[in-house]
Enzyme design. Structure first.
Site, PDB file in Angstrom:
ATOM      1  N   THR A 174      93.704  59.196   2.586  1.00  0.00           N
ATOM      2  CA  THR A 174      92.292  58.845   2.756  1.00  0.00           C
ATOM      3  C   THR A 174      91.589  59.965   3.507  1.00  0.00           C
ATOM      4  O   THR A 174      92.203  60.658   4.310  1.00  0.00           O
ATOM      5  CB  THR A 174      92.218  57.538   3.582  1.00  0.00           C
ATOM      6  N   ARG A 202      91.331  44.548  -4.649  1.00  0.00           N
ATOM      7  CA  ARG A 202      91.620  44.672  -3.210  1.00  0.00           C
ATOM      8  C   ARG A 202      90.682  45.715  -2.580  1.00  0.00           C
ATOM      9  O   ARG A 202      90.485  46.791  -3.108  1.00  0.00           O
ATOM     10  CB  ARG A 202      93.060  45.117  -3.015  1.00  0.00           C
ATOM     11  N   VAL A 203      90.109  45.377  -1.449  1.00  0.00           N
ATOM     12  CA  VAL A 203      89.255  46.306  -0.722  1.00  0.00           C
ATOM     13  C   VAL A 203      89.867  46.529   0.656  1.00  0.00           C
ATOM     14  O   VAL A 203      90.302  45.583   1.307  1.00  0.00           O
ATOM     15  CB  VAL A 203      87.817  45.755  -0.588  1.00  0.00           C
ATOM     16  N   ASP A 205      89.809  48.855   4.549  1.00  0.00           N
ATOM     17  CA  ASP A 205      88.933  48.933   5.718  1.00  0.00           C
ATOM     18  C   ASP A 205      87.842  49.988   5.596  1.00  0.00           C
ATOM     19  O   ASP A 205      86.796  49.880   6.258  1.00  0.00           O
ATOM     20  CB  ASP A 205      89.768  49.238   6.968  1.00  0.00           C
ATOM     21  N   GLY A 226      94.770  54.365   7.424  1.00  0.00           N
ATOM     22  CA  GLY A 226      96.010  53.637   7.700  1.00  0.00           C
ATOM     23  C   GLY A 226      96.044  52.340   6.917  1.00  0.00           C
ATOM     24  O   GLY A 226      95.313  52.175   5.939  1.00  0.00           O
ATOM     25  N   GLY A 228      94.958  49.350   5.848  1.00  0.00           N
ATOM     26  CA  GLY A 228      93.621  48.775   5.962  1.00  0.00           C
ATOM     27  C   GLY A 228      93.533  47.323   6.374  1.00  0.00           C
ATOM     28  O   GLY A 228      92.623  46.924   7.101  1.00  0.00           O
TER      29      GLY A 228
HETATM   30  N1  ASP Z   1      92.796  52.710   5.042  1.00  0.00           N
HETATM   31  C1  ASP Z   1      92.958  52.863   3.624  1.00  0.00           C
HETATM   32  C2  ASP Z   1      92.988  51.510   2.980  1.00  0.00           C
HETATM   33  O1  ASP Z   1      93.655  50.630   3.476  1.00  0.00           O
HETATM   34  C3  ASP Z   1      94.181  53.604   3.225  1.00  0.00           C
HETATM   35  C4  ASP Z   1      94.499  54.813   4.043  1.00  0.00           C
HETATM   36  O2  ASP Z   1      93.793  55.157   4.966  1.00  0.00           O
HETATM   37  O3  ASP Z   1      95.501  55.451   3.745  1.00  0.00           O
HETATM   38  O4  ASP Z   1      92.372  51.335   1.957  1.00  0.00           O
END
Ligand code: ASP
Length: 309
Positions: A174, A202-203, A205, A226, A228
């Site tokens: 990300t 799916r959504v 954070d 991270g 989410g």
């Molecule tokens: N935070 C992002 C999500 O959960 C994924 C990521 O940051 O790697 O969609």
């Protein structure tokens, strides 16, 4: 001042070739310089955040724009958000599949609609009407992310015991940016494909204001990366801002408190943030093995870090 992340996860010296490391460093430096050139010319923090994220969205190394990970049924569904700390305006899009640069769509929602968040088909129609670049969904296909999905699907069929470490194939990626401009205004933005093998619809954070993205001139600008689901439930970005605002913690203390204390105690809540205050103090804590990250100040020299130490 501009601070960037390119995702947190299982990123170790051992797992990285010299060539791959060079590519990541170059990409992050390019994004840092792009954003800083805008700030140097007196551009706004919102301009700098959008421009630097676009560079990373266009680079297939990162899980945002081209290079986004695949859903369980083999699609790319993208999320992005941007927030202006001066006006407290924010815009986000979720589950979009044909917008080349989701961060620009988020900005369009912020500036050209009366809403904060738009999803799926509606967000795509709006972006099209606003003249943003529309691509065929196949634009987002990359072999590396496709293989990662296939591997995850195989792993799913194995008995629990032989499963690899939780995020072996996610590798995250990300992207996010926080910036402080000459007028002392903060902004934050985040863009992602989410997590490999996520369910349709799916959504994460990233597009949730207060979870993965937040900026206020009264506290700090934050972009997260991270797992989410945890960042949403722990309202990570706003929690850091609140610790600064109401408890008077420094940006470093507040970000550490949330990432390395609160989330660290929660199994699975892996990730990190970049956070920046109006004095130009910033923090880049993560509780995973690594996080692609970097910063650039008024001297125009980009700094990039990847590993824990
Ligand atoms: N935070 C992002 C999500 O959960 C994924 C990521 O940051 O790697 O969609």
């Amino acid at each position: 001042m501009l601070v960037l992340h390119g995702g947190a996860g299982t990123i170790t010296r051992k797992s990285m070739t010299a060539e791959a490391e060079k590519q990541y460093r170059e990409a992050l430096e390019q994004a840092l310089k792009t954003g800083q050139a805008i700030l140097r010319k007196g551009g706004t923090s919102v301009d700098a955040v959008e421009a630097s994220i676009r560079v990373l969205e266009d680079n297939p190394l990162f899980n945002a724009g081209k290079g986004a990970v695949f859903t369980h049924d083999g699609k790319n569904e993208l999320d992005a958000a941007i927030m202006d700390g001066k006006t407290m305006k924010a815009g986000s899009v979720a589950g979009v599949t044909i917008i080349r640069n989701p961060i620009s769509a988020a900005r369009a929602v912020m500036e050209k609609s009366k809403h904060v968040m738009m999803i799926g088909r509606g967000a795509e129609l709006f972006a099209t009407k606003m003249g943003l670049e529309i691509v065929d969904p196949s634009y987002f296909w990359t072999e590396r992310r496709w293989k990662a999905l296939q591997q995850e699907l195989l792993d799913e069929q194995k008995p629990q015991a032989s499963l690899p470490a939780a995020d072996d194939h996610h590798k995250y990626g990300t992207v996010g940016a926080v910036a402080l401009d000459r007028d002392g205004n903060l902004a934050a933005g985040t863009s992602t494909g989410g997590i490999t093998n996520k369910m349709y619809g799916r959504v994460g954070d990233a597009p949730i204001i207060g979870a993965g993205t937040y900026a206020s001139n009264e506290s700090v600008a934050v972009s997260a990366t991270g797992a989410g689901e945890y960042f949403i439930r722990w309202t990570v970005a706003y929690d850091i801002a609140a610790l600064v605002k109401y408890r008077g913690l420094s940006v470093q203390q507040a970000a550490d408190e949330v990432i390395n204390k609160k989330l660290k105690a929660v199994p699975g809540a892996e990730g990190g943030v970049i956070a920046l205050d109006r004095q130009g103090n910033f923090a880049m804590p993560f509780n995973s093995e690594g996080m692609y990250r970097g910063w650039i100040g008024a001297d125009g020299v980009p700094h990039v870090e990847i590993y824990k130490d």
